[in-house]
Each structure stands twice: as structure tokens, then as C-alpha cells.
Design an enzyme around this catalytic site. Structure first.
Site, short mmCIF file in Angstrom:
data_model
loop_
_atom_site.label_atom_id
_atom_site.label_comp_id
_atom_site.label_asym_id
_atom_site.label_seq_id
_atom_site.Cartn_x
_atom_site.Cartn_y
_atom_site.Cartn_z
N ARG A 116 -27.27 -26.43 6.35
CA ARG A 116 -28.12 -27.15 5.41
C ARG A 116 -29.09 -26.17 4.75
NH1 ARG A 116 -28.51 -31.58 2.16
NH2 ARG A 116 -30.33 -32.89 2.55
N THR A 419 -21.35 -35.04 -3.38
CA THR A 419 -20.94 -34.36 -2.15
C THR A 419 -19.42 -34.35 -2.07
OG1 THR A 419 -22.97 -35.14 -1.12
CG2 THR A 419 -21.24 -34.46 0.38
N GLU A 439 -25.99 -31.66 -3.75
CA GLU A 439 -26.89 -32.80 -3.91
C GLU A 439 -26.47 -33.66 -5.08
OE1 GLU A 439 -29.26 -34.77 -5.27
OE2 GLU A 439 -30.64 -35.29 -3.70
N ASP A 459 -33.99 -33.93 -1.65
CA ASP A 459 -33.71 -34.80 -0.50
C ASP A 459 -34.92 -34.93 0.42
OD1 ASP A 459 -31.20 -35.56 -1.18
OD2 ASP A 459 -30.15 -34.27 0.22
N SER A 483 -30.57 -35.35 5.58
CA SER A 483 -29.29 -35.61 4.92
C SER A 483 -28.67 -36.87 5.52
CB SER A 483 -28.34 -34.43 5.13
OG SER A 483 -27.02 -34.75 4.75
N GLY A 506 -21.20 -39.54 -0.84
CA GLY A 506 -21.75 -40.82 -1.26
C GLY A 506 -23.24 -41.00 -1.07
N GLY A 507 -24.00 -39.91 -0.90
CA GLY A 507 -25.44 -40.06 -0.75
C GLY A 507 -25.81 -40.84 0.49
#
Length: 600
Positions: A116, A419, A439, A459, A483, A506-507
């Protein structure tokens, strides 16, 4: 064949229900974008293989991964080749300028690799606040250098390759380098996303690459070459990841970030000091299976396991609550199958409870004491399950696990992530689930060396505190933003045998997509393609979301009768699934995007 007329008819039915019912959700109906109207691929069948398999979001990436497996490579070798190709062919979603999470099974144990992005050392908690203390608009925060975190995906891939790679590092870049030099054809999805992004025209580097001489989006089928990316990948292949984190590439990234009108704080020291981390994976029991996911700073593992734990507690109280007794049924739609209304009700209510806890407690555990064990304790989840009744609770409050006393405020900022996900299983049975991201679509819109830089810092919670209480997911130097990515591995509890690798983009909806697929595979005994095909649904602790164009009027009416404020909307998951069968492996790719599973 794609039945567009049926889909349009179904969408009109959904819109009519929303507009005519007078419900609170009537003004929340969203139009179906072109990518759903033209992109849902009906009639897909699971791909089967006996030796090895890959699944990725673009056929060219899947082909590169399969080539590595055919050459005797491991699952991580395949993943590296796929990620490099995705950097080229799916620049809106992931790439070397972003980050990711990797779950790896070596046949003996599960490992979790955290790649990350981190916040630069020079940021403050006020990064996304205006002069008056109010939060910036998302688009104003996203575009430019302010939102760029230190990219981490390359170091995570290298860390996993050092432990599990079989093929030489440089060989894994060959497919992407060749495609970047020779070109690839612009896909319908890439064209649609270019056409829908007005900020591309305001970025000189992006405009030169993604638009034609008349300033129009590149047409579907256009051959697109990226010699700059070929050169970048060649350096990384020959010199290792240090060629990315120092030297000319690093200097170019820093210059782009700091010289933009919306400047950021990325420095050479930030890049050189970035470290991927191996973390303890989260594994929990659900009926006859063990489900393994990522720990914080991903919320995916915790929230998926919380949802399943609440559902399992409900199922212990009554056979009527057992999802195995509530299978999906045949409907006349593109998807073919639709979940039972009672199943959607139970899953959505369980997700409300899990998302409420997520907003309060979850963040980078290196900075915030995240009570993971307490949140996943069976007794706590059983107590939470008692909130689920015949009618929707509409909005859940976070719980207080025994022994947890944190004075925090909830994070109210939704995640918006463009993503990608990839899965792989090799000849020796090693397996990988990897979710990777820049993102939002096209990240920060800064292009360096032929690749996109992320905007992952958005985020973080834009507001660092509320009512005098800090938000766990506030901006801090060196911190990793929360995340929702949820790469997942499934095992049999009795034998320990690997059963599946899966995940989705898909967030903040990723968690619901993974929940749907897991329940489809395990409770409803669907094959991986059927599980991916199912209409998406769930709740992020607001309205109950159902997939516009794929959800029947009858399902919506029943949910509304049970008090759900139903929101039909586009839910473009990108599920990739590999599942063990009696003869090897079966793969399924989400019909909403371009991915494929390939194997031998």
C-alpha cells in the site's frame, strides 16, 4: 449474445419503481453508463484446466501470466508479468505507479504482502482542508500532486518474488515490454473511460497519449504504443526495483508531483525509504471453510470476516436464516440467476453492521490501535447479529467490543477506487490473490515514464477530527490510507486444502462483491462463472444497493416492503475467481469487464 433490449427494459422497470413509489430512494436512481449497457458479456462459461490457471482483468495480461506458468514459473512470477501488462493496457485501474495487497499460499502457509502507498513525510493532517477548515472537493484533491502517495506495488512484488519466484526477475517483464513497443489495441472499456474523463484534455502528457490529433478519445481498435513505458520497464527489469525508487525515474516522479499547480510533498527520500511489509494474514472460520484475507491497512479482510461471522451467528439461530437454504433462482435476465430476497436482506443487514465498525475502528494499524481480534470475536459478532430483524435497520451504529475503549470519530469519506484484481495457481499448487490500484480512474492524472501516478492519499479521511475526536484514518506522515481491497483465499477446514482464490475492484463496494462471490461459491454451490455473474447487491450502511439493469422489480418491491431504502445503481465489479474442482481448476471472470481466466 448480449440482450440489450431486455436489459434496457429491466432498467426502465427499476427506474419506474423508484420514481413511482414515492420512496425515500426515488431521487437516488442513477442512469446506467455505456460500459454496462454495452459491456455485460452474457453466456460466459467457466474455464477449466488441470495444471495451472490465471485470471486477470484483460486478456493480454492473462496471456502473459499463463506464459510464465507454461515456462515453469510460480504464481508470483505470473502475477508480476500480469501486473506489468496491466500497467500498459489498463492504466486507469492499476500499475507500477500505485499499490496493492498480495495474499500468497506456498502450500504450507498463507502470507500477506502489503504494498500500500504511504503518505510523504512532509504532509500534515490538513492536507485536504481548505483555508476555512472545510474539506476540499474530491476532484480538486485528486487531480495533481497533492494526492500522490509513495508507490508500493513494485516493492511488494519484489519481496514476494525473493521468497517464491522461480523465473528470473527480468524475464517477467518481457511480455509487457514487447506490447508497449509494438502496441496493443484500445479496448471498448478503455475507450469509454477516456471518453468520460474531461480532465485528460487538461493534462498535456495524457492528452498526447490518449487523444487523437483532433483531441477526441482514441477509437476502439486503435493501436496504441508506449515507448516511454517500454523504456521504464526495461530499466526495472535489468536493474531491479531500485531503478524505480531512485535515479531518473524517481526524479521524474518527484518533479511531476512538486511542480504541478496542485503540488504534493513526494520526495526522493520518501521513494528511497519505502518498504513493503509482510503482515500476518487474517483467517477465520465460516461453516466448513477457512477464509483468509488482508489485515489493516486494508479493511477488506476484517469486514468480510465480520459479515460472514454475523451471518453464521444468524444461521445458528434458525434454519430460515441459513443461506444454504436460500439459493438463487432462475430469472429472465442477462445474469440468469438472482438471489432470493431473504438472502439479500440478511446479507445487507450484516454488511451494515460490519461497515459501521469499519468506519470507526479501521486504519493503518502501525499508527492506530485497531482491535482486530475483538472485532472478530465470535461472541461479539453473535451479539451484533441480534440487531438483524425482519425489517431493515436502515443505518447501523458501530458496536463496542468488550475491552475496547477508543475515543474516535467515524470516517465519513467514501472510497472511490479504480482497481484491478488478479489470481493465479501454478503447477505446484502455490496460489495468489492480488488486488492492485491507482485509486480513482487514471489516478492523479500525472503521467511519468509512460505510467500513471496514483491518487491514493484521497483514501484518507479529509477531516482529521470531528467533535474533538480524531478520525482513525486521518492523514499522517508515513501512514498508509485505509483500503477496501479484499484479495481472498479459501481453504477446507478439515483438510487445509486450498479451494479458491478471488477478489474484485470496486472501491468501498469491493467488500460486498467479495461477500456475494464467497456466498455464491460456498453456500449456493455455484461455479465460479455463475458466482461472478450474479447481480451485485449489498449495503455500505446507507441505502440497500442493487445493480441497476440486472435486478428484478419483484426483488426491489420485496426489499422495500421490509423497510429497505433501495438504491438501484451501477455496480461494475471486476471479479476474478479460480476454484478447485475434482479434475483441477475452474476459472470465472466478471462479465462486466474484459477479464478472462486462462489455464492448461
Amino acid at each position: 449474445m448480449y440482450r440489450s433490449a431486455l436489459l434496457v427494459q429491466r432498467l426502465l422497470t427499476v427506474v419506474c419503481l423508484a420514481a413511482c413509489s414515492g420512496g425515500a430512494w426515488a431521487d437516488q436512481v442513477l442512469a446506467t453508463p455505456p460500459e454496462l449497457e454495452s459491456g455485460y458479456r452474457s453466456g460466459l462459461q467457466p474455464v477449466r484446466a488441470s495444471r495451472h490457471m490465471v485470471a486477470a482483468a484483460n486478456p493480454l495480461a492473462s496471456e502473459a501470466g499463463r506464459a510464465m506458468l507454461r515456462a515453469g514459473g510460480s504464481a508470483i512470477d505470473a502475477a508480476i508479468a500480469m501486473q506489468m501488462v496491466l500497467t500498459l493496457v489498463e492504466p486507469q485501474s492499476s500499475g507500477i505507479g500505485g499499490g496493492g495487497f498480495i495474499l500468497y499460499w506456498d502450500g504450507q502457509r498463507v502470507q500477506a504482502y502489503d504494498g500500500r502507498e504511504t503518505a510523504p513525510a512532509g504532509v500534515t493532517e490538513r492536507l485536504f482542508l481548505q483555508a476555512d477548515g472545510s474539506p476540499m472537493a474530491f476532484r480538486a484533491a485528486q487531480i495533481g500532486g497533492r494526492s500522490v502517495g509513495v508507490p508500493g506495488v513494485l516493492r511488494a512484488l519484489k519481496l514476494a518474488h525473493d521468497q517464491h519466484g522461480k523465473l528470473p526477475w527480468k524475464d517477467l517483464f518481457a511480455p509487457a515490454i514487447a506490447l508497449a513497443r509494438e502496441g496493443f489495441t484500445v479496448s471498448p472499456r478503455l475507450h469509454t473511460l477516456i471518453a468520460g474523463d474531461p480532465s485528460i484534455a487538461r493534462s498535456p502528457a495524457m492528452a498526447a497519449y490518449f487523444l487523437d490529433r483532433e483531441g477526441k478519445p482514441l477509437a476502439v481498435g486503435t493501436r496504441l504504443r508506449n515507448p516511454a513505458l517500454a523504456q521504464t520497464l526495461q530499466r526495472i527489469a535489468q536493474q531491479g526495483v531500485e531503478a524505480f525508487y531512485s535515479g531518473e525515474i524517481a526524479q521524474a516522479m518527484v518533479a511531476q508531483v512538486r511542480q504541478h499547480a496542485n503540488a504534493g510533498m513526494l520526495s526522493l527520500e520518501d521513494l528511497q525509504g519505502y518498504q513493503a511489509k509482510e503482515r500476518q494474514p487474517l483467517c477465520g472460520a465460516y461453516k466448513a471453510w477457512n477464509i483468509c484475507g488482508m489485515p489493516p491497512p486494508s479493511s477488506g479482510g476484517v469486514t468480510v470476516l465480520q459479515t460472514l461471522g454475523i451471518l453464521q451467528a444468524l444461521q445458528l439461530t434458525s434454519a430460515q436464516h441459513d443461506l444454504a437454504n436460500l439459493p438463487p433462482h432462475e430469472v429472465d435476465s442477462v445474469a440468469g440467476l438472482e438471489p432470493a430476497p431473504q438472502a439479500v436482506h440478511l446479507i445487507a443487514e450484516a454488511e451494515r453492521l460490519a461497515y459501521a465498525d469499519r468506519a470507526l475502528y479501521l486504519a493503518d494499524s502501525d499508527y492506530v490501535p485497531v482491535p482486530v481480534s475483538a472485532l472478530l470475536a465470535p461472541a461479539y459478532l453473535a451479539a451484533r447479529s441480534q440487531r438483524v430483524g425482519e425489517f431493515s435497520m436502515k443505518h447501523a451504529r458501530p458496536g463496542t467490543p468488550p475491552g475496547v475503549h477508543l475515543a474516535l470519530a467515524p470516517d465519513r469519506s467514501p472510497l472511490r477506487i479504480s482497481t484491478s484484481h488478479l489470481s493465479a495457481v501454478d503447477d505446484s499448487g502455490q496460489a495468489l490473490a492480488m488486488t492492485t490500484s491507482v485509486e480513482s480512474a487514471f489516478g492523479s492524472h500525472l503521467m511519468v515514464g509512460g505510467f500513471m501516478l496514483n491518487n491514493q492519499l484521497t483514501d484518507f479521511s479529509f477531516l482529521p477530527a470531528e467533535n474533538g475526536k480524531p478520525v482513525a484514518n486521518r492523514v499522517q506522515p508515513g501512514k498508509r490510507p485505509l483500503s477496501a481491497m479484499a484479495p481472498t483465499l479459501v481453504f477446507a477446514r478439515d483438510s487445509g486444502e486450498l479451494l479458491a482464490s478471488l477478489g474484485s475492484p470496486g472501491g468501498s463496494q469491493i467488500i460486498g462483491y467479495v461477500n456475494k462471490a464467497l456466498i455464491g461459491l460456498l453456500d449456493w454451490r455455484l461455479d465460479p462463472q455463475q458466482a461472478a455473474n450474479l447481480p451485485n447487491f449489498g449495503s455500505r450502511n446507507a441505502g440497500t444497493e442493487v445493480e441497476a439493469g440486472l435486478t428484478s422489480a419483484a426483488l426491489i418491491r420485496q426489499l422495500a416492503a421490509w423497510g429497505h431504502e433501495v438504491t438501484p445503481l451501477t455496480m461494475t465489479s471486476g471479479m476474478q475467481i479460480i476454484q478447485r474442482t475434482t479434475n483441477g481448476w475452474a476459472g470465472g471472470a466478471d462479465p462486466r469487464r474484459e477479464g478472462v481466466a486462462l489455464g492448461d
